[in-house]
Design a protein around this motif. Structure first.
Motif, mmCIF file in Angstrom:
data_model
loop_
_atom_site.group_PDB
_atom_site.id
_atom_site.type_symbol
_atom_site.label_atom_id
_atom_site.label_comp_id
_atom_site.label_asym_id
_atom_site.label_seq_id
_atom_site.Cartn_x
_atom_site.Cartn_y
_atom_site.Cartn_z
ATOM 1 N N VAL A 74 0.827 -1.203 0.000
ATOM 2 C CA VAL A 74 0.000 0.000 0.000
ATOM 3 C C VAL A 74 0.868 1.264 0.000
ATOM 4 C CG1 VAL A 74 -1.627 1.272 1.421
ATOM 5 C CG2 VAL A 74 -1.966 -1.146 1.037
ATOM 6 N N SER A 75 1.960 1.225 0.759
ATOM 7 C CA SER A 75 2.844 2.389 0.809
ATOM 8 C C SER A 75 3.542 2.617 -0.520
ATOM 9 C CB SER A 75 3.914 2.212 1.887
ATOM 10 O OG SER A 75 3.326 2.067 3.135
ATOM 11 N N ALA A 76 3.903 1.529 -1.196
ATOM 12 C CA ALA A 76 4.612 1.673 -2.463
ATOM 13 C C ALA A 76 3.727 2.404 -3.464
ATOM 14 C CB ALA A 76 5.029 0.306 -2.997
ATOM 15 N N VAL A 96 -0.620 15.136 5.751
ATOM 16 C CA VAL A 96 -1.504 14.302 6.575
ATOM 17 C C VAL A 96 -0.781 13.029 6.990
ATOM 18 C CG1 VAL A 96 -3.568 12.854 6.506
ATOM 19 C CG2 VAL A 96 -3.670 15.206 5.672
ATOM 20 N N PHE A 97 -0.120 12.394 6.035
ATOM 21 C CA PHE A 97 0.602 11.162 6.380
ATOM 22 C C PHE A 97 1.765 11.429 7.322
ATOM 23 C CE2 PHE A 97 -1.250 9.198 2.450
ATOM 24 C CZ PHE A 97 -1.864 8.136 3.100
ATOM 25 N N LEU A 137 2.348 3.133 7.939
ATOM 26 C CA LEU A 137 2.319 3.850 6.657
ATOM 27 C C LEU A 137 3.237 5.075 6.604
ATOM 28 C CD1 LEU A 137 -1.486 3.687 5.756
ATOM 29 C CD2 LEU A 137 0.379 2.670 4.457
ATOM 30 N N PRO A 138 3.148 6.007 7.572
ATOM 31 C CA PRO A 138 3.915 7.245 7.408
ATOM 32 C C PRO A 138 5.390 7.004 7.133
ATOM 33 C CG PRO A 138 2.427 7.451 9.254
ATOM 34 C CD PRO A 138 2.344 6.032 8.793
ATOM 35 N N MET A 139 6.027 6.221 7.998
ATOM 36 C CA MET A 139 7.458 5.989 7.850
ATOM 37 C C MET A 139 7.766 5.311 6.519
ATOM 38 S SD MET A 139 10.278 6.529 9.148
ATOM 39 C CE MET A 139 10.749 6.588 10.852
ATOM 40 N N LEU B 47 -4.777 5.731 1.955
ATOM 41 C CA LEU B 47 -5.634 6.725 2.600
ATOM 42 C C LEU B 47 -6.730 6.074 3.428
ATOM 43 C CD1 LEU B 47 -6.344 9.702 0.220
ATOM 44 C CD2 LEU B 47 -5.477 9.742 2.554
ATOM 45 N N VAL B 48 -7.375 5.075 2.836
ATOM 46 C CA VAL B 48 -8.476 4.418 3.543
ATOM 47 C C VAL B 48 -7.972 3.798 4.846
ATOM 48 C CG1 VAL B 48 -10.086 2.476 3.458
ATOM 49 C CG2 VAL B 48 -9.862 4.007 1.492
#
Lengths: 263, 332
Positions: A74-76, A96-97, A137-139, B47-48
């Motif tokens: 998902v991050s990619a 936001v992330f 996700l953020p990192m 995002l979700v």
């Protein structure tokens, strides 16, 4: 000289635990430091012989692998979009992330638990996998975005001219080129998931899905008087993480320093 | 570094400039919209996940903090800011804040300088350098929970490793209660945290030290600067961006400490090692005062937010200049 001293302090607790596992609990109080009089392997073999330890190991592995696959995939996708597209709202989304980096997990723990409860995800491995991926996700996005930006634009032009769709370029050109970066973020995700304690503690109310950290804590509670057994269990619980570290040391450190300097 | 997926800049056979008609304008607009949809489409899964599992829970905590609520159904008993007034009169919570400050202070005053010293030491050509590096960093990969159990055995009162060592070097009376004594519990926890985390900060510093050009230190050497002067005037300023990040991570880490405390002391003896996260856990999951526990989450969130914003504004400003547009925000 200083290094030797610090090194000794670092090693001592670990060595003490390993040796203590080979002793009987009685011998522990009479002979705390020395090598065991008789090397008793019973503490270790007993644990390895029972299915419980292996089940915990399996649970930890499954949850770590699933979390990693999800968060990296998902991050990619998101990092690709951040790195190679110019679109309205990009900076806002990215901010936001990145703000996600400064929320401690504890802030969201309580409502997250209630949400998982209403979704019926308690005592379900997904209840740990999904939030872990979300908090990772953020990192992961930041590290991958930085890497994707370094891929020369000419490649993209060439691929587009050859009739590659954006996704085709991402899938056929970018991902294969980004293998080292994907390795780095995967190692980070595995270690984070492997060591997580708070979330499994909340989500798994019975022992079906317990992971190793929870197992160690419970084992200590159960056999609190049998020091030697607890030591043996501790040592066995540390082995996988340390083994993984010795194999993936470079990726782990690379990921941490990349994340810290670009975060 | 430029992207070719820019609207209206594609160099392909299909982008011979169309005659300026209303029709073509519509086509361009459509293409631009399509481009936007593609770009955002890639973001959607992330995002979700992020909105549902990170942002919504945090917003919900903000909402629930204004209710008296046991965690079942929807919060309905609105109590305004009562939870917060109660919180700031709660001696345990005020103690949490104080302990948090103490941990931050100890980390900045002792742990990070120690990590820096080790980093500088290991940056020289030494025998066994790699082995030390590996060893110092190793505890970082162990779970906090497992580390906690290990040290609760090491510091077991009167029978653990620590007391035996102190007894062995003639300091028999020094040890003793460790985690069980209100006056020593925080110091002992801090020791464990340092054992586990200083290697991580050391690694960051090492990465920073290795990016310092050798010419600079050599130039200082030729100018006749002593080792301390070299460190003070060359190494330290160039390491500043790394130090700033490390301090940030260390502070955020201290604010959210939970695993270690929960496993070793559960906040005891008599709340003397409790942290905000532990208090929140006690109220939310043991006593079902979910509204009150949410208020604790909100305060934690507020502290992190205020700290992060002021820190970015005043400390990281130079490092982050343009960080959102280039990846060269790390001062290199």
């Amino acid at each position: 000289m200083i290094l030797v001293l610090v090194g000794a302090v670092m090693v001592l607790p670990l060595a003490y635990a390993v040796l203590s596992g080979f002793k009987s609990t009685d011998e522990l109080s009479t002979n705390p430091f020395g090598l065991p009089e008789h090397w008793l392997t019973g503490n270790y073999t007993q644990i390895l012989g029972s299915g419980d330890f292996w089940k915990l190991l399996g649970n930890s592995t499954l949850i770590a692998v699933a979390t990693t696959v999800l968060v990296v995939a998902v991050s990619a996708l998101a990092a690709f979009s951040f790195a190679r597209f110019a679109f309205r709202g990009r900076e806002v989304l990215f901010t936001v992330f990145t703000t996600g980096l400064m929320f401690p997990f504890a802030v969201a723990a309580l409502p997250l638990f209630l949400l998982l409860r209403s979704l019926g995800l308690l005592d379900n491995p997904l209840g740990v996998i999904l939030p872990q991926a979300a908090f990772g996700l953020p990192m992961t996005i930041i590290i991958l975005r930085g890497f994707f930006r370094q891929i020369p634009g000419e490649l993209e032009e060439a691929a587009t001219l050859d009739g590659c769709s954006p996704f085709g370029f991402f899938w056929r050109v970018l991902l294969p080129m980004a293998r080292p970066a994907l390795g780095t973020v995967s190692v980070l995700a595995v270690v984070t998931s492997w060591n997580n304690f708070f979330l499994p503690l909340l989500v798994f109310t019975d022992n079906t899905w317990w992971t190793l950290p929870i197992g160690v804590q419970q084992f200590q509670g159960q056999y609190s008087a049998e020091y030697a057994r607890v030591f043996a269990y501790l040592v066995l619980a540390m082995v996988p993480a340390l083994a993984f570290y010795s194999v993936a040391e470079r990726q782990l450190i690379g990921g941490l320093t990349a994340g810290a300097t670009k975060g | 570094m430029t992207s070719t997926f820019l609207p209206d800049k594609r160099s392909g056979p299909d982008v011979a400039l169309p005659p300026p008609t209303a029709d073509a304008a519509r086509g361009r607009a459509r293409r631009r919209r399509l481009h936007w949809l593609t770009a955002v489409g890639f973001q959607l899964p992330a995002l979700v996940l992020f909105i549902v599992l990170v942002l919504l829970p945090i917003l919900f905590a903000l909402y629930a903090a204004f209710f008296r609520w046991g965690g079942f159904g929807m919060p309905s008993d609105y109590t305004g800011t009562d939870n917060f007034t109660r919180l700031f009169q709660d001696p345990v919570f005020l103690g949490d804040l104080w302990r948090c400050l103490v941990l931050v202070g100890l980390s900045l005053a002792l742990q990070l300088p120690f990590a820096l010293a080790m980093g500088v030491l290991l940056n020289q050509r030494l025998r066994g350098r790699a082995a030390y590096r590996m060893l110092f960093f190793a505890p970082y990969v162990l779970s906090e929970a497992i580390t906690g159990v290990l040290f609760s055995m090491v510091f077991a009162p009167d029978d653990g490793l620590a007391d035996h060592i102190l007894g062995g070097i003639g300091l028999g009376g020094v040890g003793g209660e460790w985690f069980a004594d209100p006056s020593s519990v925080m110091a002992t926890l801090f020791l464990v945290m340092t054992w586990k985390y200083f290697g991580f900060h050391m690694m960051l510093y090492l990465a920073g030290l290795q990016s310092i050009p050798a010419e600079l230190t050599e130039a200082a050497l030729i100018d006749g600067a002593g080792p301390w002067q070299r460190f003070r005037n060359v190494t330290l300023p160039l390491l500043a961006p790394t130090l700033r990040i490390s301090v940030f991570l260390s502070v955020i880490g201290s604010i959210q400490l939970f695993d270690l405390v929960w496993v070793v002391t559960q906040g005891g003896p008599d709340h003397h090692s409790e942290t905000m996260a532990v208090t929140m856990f006690q109220y939310g999951f043991k006593r079902y005062q979910v509204g009150y526990a949410s208020a604790i989450s909100v305060v934690m969130f507020g502290i992190c937010l205020v700290f992060a914003l002021t820190y970015q504004r005043f400390v990281l400003r130079r490092d982050l200049e343009g960080a959102t547009t280039t990846m060269r925000g790390d001062g290199t």
